[in-house]
Design an enzyme around this catalytic site. Structure first.
Site, mmCIF file in Angstrom:
data_model
loop_
_atom_site.group_PDB
_atom_site.id
_atom_site.type_symbol
_atom_site.label_atom_id
_atom_site.label_comp_id
_atom_site.label_asym_id
_atom_site.label_seq_id
_atom_site.Cartn_x
_atom_site.Cartn_y
_atom_site.Cartn_z
ATOM 1 N N PHE A 2 18.426 18.226 -8.506
ATOM 2 C CA PHE A 2 18.836 16.928 -7.965
ATOM 3 C C PHE A 2 20.006 16.443 -8.805
ATOM 4 C CE2 PHE A 2 15.715 14.094 -5.431
ATOM 5 C CZ PHE A 2 15.637 15.027 -4.435
ATOM 6 N N ARG A 30 20.048 4.702 -10.056
ATOM 7 C CA ARG A 30 18.829 5.488 -10.214
ATOM 8 C C ARG A 30 19.101 6.961 -9.931
ATOM 9 N NH1 ARG A 30 15.196 7.619 -6.384
ATOM 10 N NH2 ARG A 30 16.202 6.683 -4.607
ATOM 11 N N LEU A 89 9.976 7.567 -7.025
ATOM 12 C CA LEU A 89 8.562 7.870 -6.756
ATOM 13 C C LEU A 89 7.819 7.904 -8.084
ATOM 14 C CD1 LEU A 89 8.816 10.659 -4.040
ATOM 15 C CD2 LEU A 89 7.817 8.383 -3.750
ATOM 16 N N GLN A 128 21.745 0.878 -4.598
ATOM 17 C CA GLN A 128 22.253 2.245 -4.466
ATOM 18 C C GLN A 128 22.516 2.606 -3.006
ATOM 19 O OE1 GLN A 128 19.717 6.031 -5.061
ATOM 20 N NE2 GLN A 128 20.961 5.900 -6.885
ATOM 21 N N LEU A 182 18.224 8.737 6.493
ATOM 22 C CA LEU A 182 18.576 9.560 5.342
ATOM 23 C C LEU A 182 18.506 11.061 5.636
ATOM 24 C CD1 LEU A 182 19.047 9.275 2.213
ATOM 25 C CD2 LEU A 182 16.688 9.987 2.002
ATOM 26 N N ARG A 196 25.129 9.530 -7.023
ATOM 27 C CA ARG A 196 25.237 9.040 -5.647
ATOM 28 C C ARG A 196 26.384 8.050 -5.458
ATOM 29 N NH1 ARG A 196 18.719 8.655 -4.371
ATOM 30 N NH2 ARG A 196 18.473 10.914 -4.412
ATOM 31 N N GLU A 200 19.075 14.339 -0.331
ATOM 32 C CA GLU A 200 19.941 15.024 -1.297
ATOM 33 C C GLU A 200 19.554 16.504 -1.411
ATOM 34 O OE1 GLU A 200 20.675 12.655 -4.724
ATOM 35 O OE2 GLU A 200 20.778 14.381 -6.051
ATOM 36 N N HIS A 221 20.225 2.323 0.228
ATOM 37 C CA HIS A 221 19.060 3.179 0.014
ATOM 38 C C HIS A 221 18.028 2.594 -0.937
ATOM 39 C CE1 HIS A 221 16.847 6.841 -0.037
ATOM 40 N NE2 HIS A 221 17.114 7.141 -1.288
ATOM 41 N N GLU A 223 9.350 -0.427 -6.130
ATOM 42 C CA GLU A 223 10.744 -0.790 -5.861
ATOM 43 C C GLU A 223 10.999 -2.300 -5.906
ATOM 44 O OE1 GLU A 223 12.550 1.551 -2.791
ATOM 45 O OE2 GLU A 223 14.312 0.240 -2.728
ATOM 46 N N GLY A 250 1.394 0.450 -4.937
ATOM 47 C CA GLY A 250 0.184 -0.321 -4.670
ATOM 48 C C GLY A 250 -1.064 0.547 -4.748
ATOM 49 N N HIS A 279 23.140 5.776 -0.592
ATOM 50 C CA HIS A 279 22.979 7.220 -0.542
ATOM 51 C C HIS A 279 24.121 7.765 0.306
ATOM 52 C CE1 HIS A 279 21.250 11.147 -0.077
ATOM 53 N NE2 HIS A 279 20.221 10.814 -0.825
ATOM 54 N N ALA A 319 0.833 -1.204 0.000
ATOM 55 C CA ALA A 319 0.000 0.000 0.000
ATOM 56 C C ALA A 319 0.867 1.253 0.000
ATOM 57 C CB ALA A 319 -0.930 -0.023 1.208
HETATM 58 C C1 LIG Z 1 14.233 7.677 3.391
HETATM 59 C C2 LIG Z 1 13.880 7.587 1.925
HETATM 60 C C3 LIG Z 1 13.771 8.720 1.168
HETATM 61 C C4 LIG Z 1 13.429 8.631 -0.191
HETATM 62 N N1 LIG Z 1 13.322 9.778 -0.916
HETATM 63 C C5 LIG Z 1 12.945 9.691 -2.224
HETATM 64 C C6 LIG Z 1 12.747 10.866 -2.995
HETATM 65 O O1 LIG Z 1 12.896 11.986 -2.514
HETATM 66 N N2 LIG Z 1 12.384 10.728 -4.289
HETATM 67 C C7 LIG Z 1 12.189 9.512 -4.869
HETATM 68 O O2 LIG Z 1 11.834 9.442 -6.047
HETATM 69 N N3 LIG Z 1 12.355 8.371 -4.147
HETATM 70 C C8 LIG Z 1 12.714 8.437 -2.842
HETATM 71 N N4 LIG Z 1 12.878 7.289 -2.116
HETATM 72 C C9 LIG Z 1 12.548 5.987 -2.729
HETATM 73 C C10 LIG Z 1 11.034 5.824 -2.810
HETATM 74 O O3 LIG Z 1 10.421 6.425 -1.708
HETATM 75 C C11 LIG Z 1 10.621 4.352 -2.839
HETATM 76 O O4 LIG Z 1 11.358 3.656 -3.814
HETATM 77 C C12 LIG Z 1 9.145 4.216 -3.180
HETATM 78 O O5 LIG Z 1 8.360 5.003 -2.303
HETATM 79 C C13 LIG Z 1 8.729 2.763 -3.077
HETATM 80 O O6 LIG Z 1 7.330 2.665 -3.177
HETATM 81 P P1 LIG Z 1 6.649 1.247 -3.205
HETATM 82 O O7 LIG Z 1 5.179 1.481 -3.346
HETATM 83 O O8 LIG Z 1 7.327 0.389 -4.202
HETATM 84 O O9 LIG Z 1 6.969 0.570 -1.769
HETATM 85 P P2 LIG Z 1 6.720 1.034 -0.262
HETATM 86 O O10 LIG Z 1 6.242 2.420 -0.118
HETATM 87 O O11 LIG Z 1 7.936 0.635 0.498
HETATM 88 O O12 LIG Z 1 5.514 0.096 0.203
HETATM 89 C C14 LIG Z 1 5.656 -1.292 0.360
HETATM 90 C C15 LIG Z 1 4.323 -1.855 0.809
HETATM 91 O O13 LIG Z 1 4.371 -3.276 0.750
HETATM 92 C C16 LIG Z 1 3.798 -3.819 1.910
HETATM 93 N N5 LIG Z 1 4.399 -5.146 2.103
HETATM 94 C C17 LIG Z 1 5.705 -5.491 2.006
HETATM 95 N N6 LIG Z 1 5.851 -6.810 2.237
HETATM 96 C C18 LIG Z 1 4.612 -7.293 2.474
HETATM 97 C C19 LIG Z 1 4.105 -8.584 2.811
HETATM 98 N N7 LIG Z 1 4.916 -9.651 2.942
HETATM 99 N N8 LIG Z 1 2.782 -8.716 2.999
HETATM 100 C C20 LIG Z 1 1.931 -7.658 2.899
HETATM 101 N N9 LIG Z 1 2.362 -6.421 2.597
HETATM 102 C C21 LIG Z 1 3.683 -6.248 2.391
HETATM 103 C C22 LIG Z 1 4.141 -2.814 3.003
HETATM 104 O O14 LIG Z 1 3.264 -2.950 4.086
HETATM 105 C C23 LIG Z 1 3.942 -1.493 2.237
HETATM 106 O O15 LIG Z 1 2.567 -1.143 2.270
HETATM 107 C C24 LIG Z 1 13.216 7.369 -0.774
HETATM 108 C C25 LIG Z 1 13.328 6.219 0.001
HETATM 109 C C26 LIG Z 1 13.688 6.327 1.333
HETATM 110 C C27 LIG Z 1 13.859 5.054 2.118
#
Ligand SMILES: Cc1cc2nc3c(=O)[nH]c(=O)nc-3n(C[C@H](O)[C@H](O)[C@H](O)COP(=O)(O)OP(=O)(O)OC[C@H]3O[C@@H](n4cnc5c(N)ncnc54)[C@H](O)[C@@H]3O)c2cc1C
Length: 621
Positions: A126, A411, A417, A248, A260, A294, A263, A367, A400, A21, A250, A17
């Site tokens: 960036f 990346r 995002l 990657q 973190l 990075r 940047e 990261h 991700e 998601g 950071h 989520a």
């Molecule tokens: C500190 C930080 C700063 C960042 N800053 C930036 C930025 O400025 N710009 C940018 O572009 N990117 C940034 N990123 C990267 C970016 O935020 C992430 O790559 C992106 O948000 C990932 O989104 P996602 O939906 O793939 O996963 P996530 O947001 O990580 O969500 C994963 C979901 O999967 C669920 N899940 C996982 N395993 C299971 C399971 N076994 N069963 C049920 N549910 C599960 C979790 O509950 C969660 O809801 C940053 C990352 C970090 C860590």
């Protein structure tokens, strides 16, 4: 506490989520053509609003051109170059072309972007984002102070609530079931952590959006939940993972916590300094200096440390000198509060320092995973076999945990995002479009049922052992004072195992590695830690919200992924993007301009990179 009542059959289920998601869920509902309402369920092992997307700070990339002239072709080129030419250019083209529409859609969904003087969405610089094909830096990251992820997550979640999306929160998905041919999805096995029960859920479409795996490393910016569950589900279901050697780092993790410091802190004027106070990045990257890619900045920090110009965390003055300083003192206190409130608060809260007066100790932190479950530009998961992509019917992935090929070997900031929202949306739409075909699937669910039975049995045994252990421990403790407790502490424990995997990969793989360091880590993983992960036991027999139980499942996933990442790193005998092999310091396009694919048995394959417009070393059109 009673768990949510869920059904045993859905049109579509989404694992995760976060930005991917939630984007997939909204697109699935929008694209659904059926006459009845679709049955859609989103699983999250956390409350949805605690997903890691909420921690993203800096921005989301799009060539809006609100602050400076920009063009999607330049964004496309930067993405390919930033990925060290291992980028699938058809995917990167879509990323750059559709970025503006994605950001505008986010604005309409409620994201409160920061604004420029004339009211447009504000943009900041960036690393690696340029105009005129690399000629000069450009402001391309749309931001909301330093809380862009929080804005995106809450806005998308509100839209999902409005659209009536059904969530199963604090449900942990443990297995993915493909049919016996391995070409079509049957459903998922999930643990209701409220009750400690296993459920089999049949689904015509499954979209995996489970995020990254930063917890493979001890020093990481990732939250505790990022244990690579979705990638591991795919491996165990007999699928491959792509480009897992590219992780990657950071450069600016806050010393000894890994948290973190965005940047954006360097984009707004922060500078890295060594023990002698020198702003050293100019020596390593004369043009981009502190805003170089990075991997360049992370390696420069390690080089400064290696040459004795590192500093210790002021909290542990006698500790290792493995950090450098981040100097934010040139940024006015007003700008710090307006543009970097999260960064300033993190420094005050976790380091007890004042960023407007004090130097802040930082070091590289794990990261982002560039690799993951291989998907097409429609988000469909495929298996690479006999030189072609064989799609898995009904199975999608985004965000991700997936690898569509847009990030290549590294990346650019702001692109993930974008990847998660954009390809999350595309996967949801594609799943909805295919729903009609798969809707009436009679479905053989033999595999799903077998997996669910095996999991139930595993849990039953774990609970029974814990119960027995507790009785023995109490008796022993009664009889022999502390002895019982000591005996229990000697047993393998999921948290300690996760720590050991993290420390091992920090030492042998982080930022730079060579065949010896990888081999020695692989021996420990295969000889010791993977077997230990399969033998973990529970110390607490309670069924409701037993976090140790999920930690056991996570430790197993991490151990399996660690093996995959190490094998992939060993196979690639070159340095490219985030992977720096000390024994092969050069990029080798002749032998390795290709994506790696690995399955659980270690069977490897290679897939050509899709090159459309920019061959390696290209300077643009
Ligand atoms: C500190 C930080 C700063 C960042 N800053 C930036 C930025 O400025 N710009 C940018 O572009 N990117 C940034 N990123 C990267 C970016 O935020 C992430 O790559 C992106 O948000 C990932 O989104 P996602 O939906 O793939 O996963 P996530 O947001 O990580 O969500 C994963 C979901 O999967 C669920 N899940 C996982 N395993 C299971 C399971 N076994 N069963 C049920 N549910 C599960 C979790 O509950 C969660 O809801 C940053 C990352 C970090 C860590």
């Amino acid at each position: 506490m009673s768990g949510k009542q869920i059904e045993s059959q859905y049109d579509a289920v989404i694992v995760g989520a976060g930005a991917a998601g939630l984007s997939a869920a909204l697109a699935y509902l929008a694209g659904w053509q059926g006459t009845r309402r679709p049955k859609l369920l989103v699983f999250s092992k956390l409350e949805a609003l605690r997903s890691h997307t909420g921690s993203a700070e800096g921005g989301i990339a799009a060539s809006l051109g609100n602050e400076e002239k920009d063009d999607w072709h330049w964004h496309y080129f930067d993405t390919v170059k930033g990925g060290d030419w291992l980028v699938d250019q058809d995917a990167a083209k879509i990323l750059a072309q559709e970025a503006t529409g994605t950001v505008v859609a986010l604005e309409h969904a409620g994201v409160a972007f920061s604004r420029s003087q004339d009211g447009h969405i504000a943009q900041r610089r960036f690393g690696g984002h340029t105009s005129q094909f690399g000629k000069q830096p450009v402001k391309r990251a749309a931001y909301a102070a330093d809380r862009i992820g929080h804005q995106i997550l809450t806005s998308l979640w509100q839209q999902c609530v409005r659209a009536g999306v059904d969530f199963a929160e604090e449900w942990y998905v443990c297995d993915l079931a493909l049919d016996p041919t391995g070409h079509s999805v049957e459903g998922l096995v999930a643990l209701d952590t409220h009750e400690g029960h296993i459920h089999a859920i049949q689904a015509s479409q499954v979209i995996i959006c489970s995020g990254g795996a930063g917890r493979l490393f001890h020093t990481t910016s990732n939250s505790w939940d990022l244990t690579g569950d979705g990638m591991s589900l795919a491996l165990r279901a007999g699928l491959q993972l792509e480009d897992m050697e590219f992780i990657q780092f950071h450069p600016t993790g806050l010393a000894h916590t890994g948290i973190l410091l965005s940047e954006a802190s360097r984009a707004e004027g922060g500078v890295l300094r060594n023990a002698q106070g020198e702003a050293f990045m100019g020596r390593y990257a004369p043009e981009q200096a502190d805003l170089a890619a990075r991997d360049v900045v992370s390696r420069a920090i390690l080089e400064e440390v290696r040459q004795g110009r590192g500093v210790a965390d002021p909290r542990e003055p006698d500790g290792p000198k493995d950090c450098v300083w981040l100097d934010l003192r040139a940024i006015s206190p007003e700008d710090l509060e307006a543009k970097l409130p999260q960064v300033a608060e993190t420094i005050r809260f976790y380091a007890g320092l004042d960023p407007s007066r004090d130097l802040v100790p930082v070091k590289p932190t794990a990261h982002y995973m560039m690799g993951g479950i291989p998907i097409s530009t429609q988000g469909q998961v495929y298996r690479w076999k006999d030189g072609c992509r064989q799609p898995i019917a009904g199975l999608y992935a985004a965000g991700e945990c997936s690898c569509v090929g847009v990030h290549g070997a590294n990346r650019l900031g702001g692109n993930s995002l974008l990847d998660a929202c954009l390809f999350g949306h595309r996967s949801g739409l594609a799943a909805a479009n295919q729903s009609q075909e798969r809707d009436q699937r009679a479905g053989d669910n033999s595999r799903l049922e077998r997996l669910a039975q095996e999991r139930s049995q595993q849990l039953k045994e774990l609970f029974a052992q814990a119960q027995a252990q507790q009785t023995i421990t109490t008796k022993a403790a009664d009889q022999a004072g502390r002895q019982g407790q000591e005996r229990q502490e000697q047993q393998a424990n999921a948290y300690q195992l996760i720590d050991r995997i993290g420390a091992l990969l920090d030492r042998c793989l982080a930022v730079s590695c060579d065949a010896d360091s990888i081999q020695s880590a692989l021996e420990q993983i295969e000889g010791e830690l993977l077997p230990a992960a399969n033998k973990l036991s529970l110390s607490d027999p309670s069924k409701q919200f037993n976090q140790e139980l999920t930690a056991i499942l996570e430790a197993g996933n991490l151990a399996l992924l660690a093996q995959c990442v190490l094998r992939a790193s060993l196979n690639r005998q070159e340095s490219r993007g985030s992977l720096f092999r000390r024994d092969y310091p050069q990029r080798n396009d002749q032998d390795f301009l290709k994506h790696s694919l690995l399955d659980m048995a270690g069977q490897r394959d290679w897939q050509d990179v899709h090159i459309l417009d920019f061959p390696p070393g290209s300077r643009g059109y």
